[in-house]
Scaffold this active site. Structure first.
Site, PDB file in Angstrom:
ATOM      1  CB  CYS A   1      -8.536   4.036  -0.982  1.00 13.92           C
ATOM      2  SG  CYS A   1      -9.753   3.174  -1.971  1.00 13.92           S
ATOM      3  CB  THR A   2      -4.874   0.363  -1.947  1.00 13.02           C
ATOM      4  OG1 THR A   2      -4.303   1.262  -0.779  1.00 13.02           O
ATOM      5  CG2 THR A   2      -4.082  -0.316  -2.436  1.00 13.02           C
TER       6      THR A   2
END
EC number: 1.14.-.-
Length: 309
Positions: free
Chosen positions: A184-185
């Protein structure tokens, strides 16, 4: 992070999270809010029983003061953060919020403090996701994956993180390979996502330590398996390799990232519509957005920033 970027971008951006039991988390809200305001720091920090999550920006000294305060708390002594730069302040205000969870997935009894996947450093990520025995899953939402992703990754096309558990349960084929690699980020969603996967019976579950941001910071572009830009939740909209600010803009009607080319579409009107949302909004919606955009323009003429911009 290059020296040139540091010299031309005066704002330091710190993305952070830490899962840990914080029984008296509410006691930190007021002093943290005051400290940030006194040091010219803006952004959002979420506090909950399960830890802290957020992104802040400001002058270097201000960010360092906030991080020092947090690490002085026994629960956050091991807090890690990721740094990047911004050419202008990417947040409008400072908010320290009290929450039930620091990231919401909507599944009870998922606790990353107890069970979580195996961390994989950015330098080792390419080897893992190139392994034919590995399924790679992007845990982000559709508007994020639309502008960038790792090659070969599965895209759940979720509108929110709450949809992720149901997507997993509806895809039994995910069990067909022994390894699951998730990203994810910045890493926080994968803390809960990998804990959930372990609870669902997946044995070898891995996640990218520090998320896409750490990968883009550390892995040279010529060795990278990342395609596109990484969406970020501030006014930079996206970042690229080396954490350089990307070229995407945000449609303030639907909050989707858009390219310069998309702004030439006849469906695009600044602050009002874009090709992603034109057909999902009513004319009444667009009238309201035009009025808001007019107020933003007036505020800019006065040298102010409209709170909805």
């Amino acid at each position: 992070m290059t020296d040139s970027l540091t010299h031309t971008s005066p704002f330091l951006v710190a993305a952070l999270y830490h899962f840990v039991s914080v029984p008296r988390f509410a006691d930190l809200q007021a002093p943290l809010q005051t400290l940030c305001e006194e040091n010219g720091v803006k952004g959002t920090l979420l506090l909950a029983h399960e830890g802290i999550n957020g992104t802040i920006a400001g002058p270097d000294a201000g960010i360092h003061a906030v991080l020092a305060f947090l690490r002085a708390q026994p629960e956050f002594s091991g807090l890690e953060h990721k740094e990047s730069r911004a050419s202008k302040m990417p947040f409008l205000r400072m908010k320290v919020k009290l929450k039930k969870e620091i990231v919401t997935m909507g599944v009870e009894d998922i606790d990353p403090n107890k069970v979580v996947g195996t961390y994989v450093a950015a330098k080792d990520w390419n080897t893992l996701i190139s392994d034919p025995d590995t399924i790679v899953i992007d845990t982000r939402n559709d508007y994020e994956t639309a502008i960038g992703t790792f090659r070969g990754a599965l895209d759940p096309k979720t509108k929110s993180f709450r949809e992720f558990p149901e997507w997993v349960r509806q895809n039994p084929g995910l069990h067909n390979k022994p390894k699951v690699a998730m990203y994810c980020t910045g890493g926080i969603r994968c803390e809960k996502a990998t804990a959930f996967m372990k609870a669902e019976g997946f044995d070898e579950v891995y996640h990218l330590k520090g998320g896409i941001l750490k990968y883009l910071e550390e892995v040279p572009q010529e060795e990278s398996l990342w395609d596109g830009a990484c969406f970020v939740f501030d006014e930079r909209v996206s970042v690229e390799h080396g954490l350089k600010e990307g070229e995407h803009r945000l449609c303030h009607a639907c909050r989707n990232p858009i390219t310069a080319e998309e702004t030439t579409s006849p469906l695009y009107e600044e602050g009002v519509s874009c090709s992603h949302c034109y057909h999902t909004r009513t004319e009444e919606d667009r009238l309201r957005y035009r009025q808001r955009q007019h107020q933003i323009a007036l505020a800019k003429k006065r040298g102010q920033r409209h709170i909805g911009s």
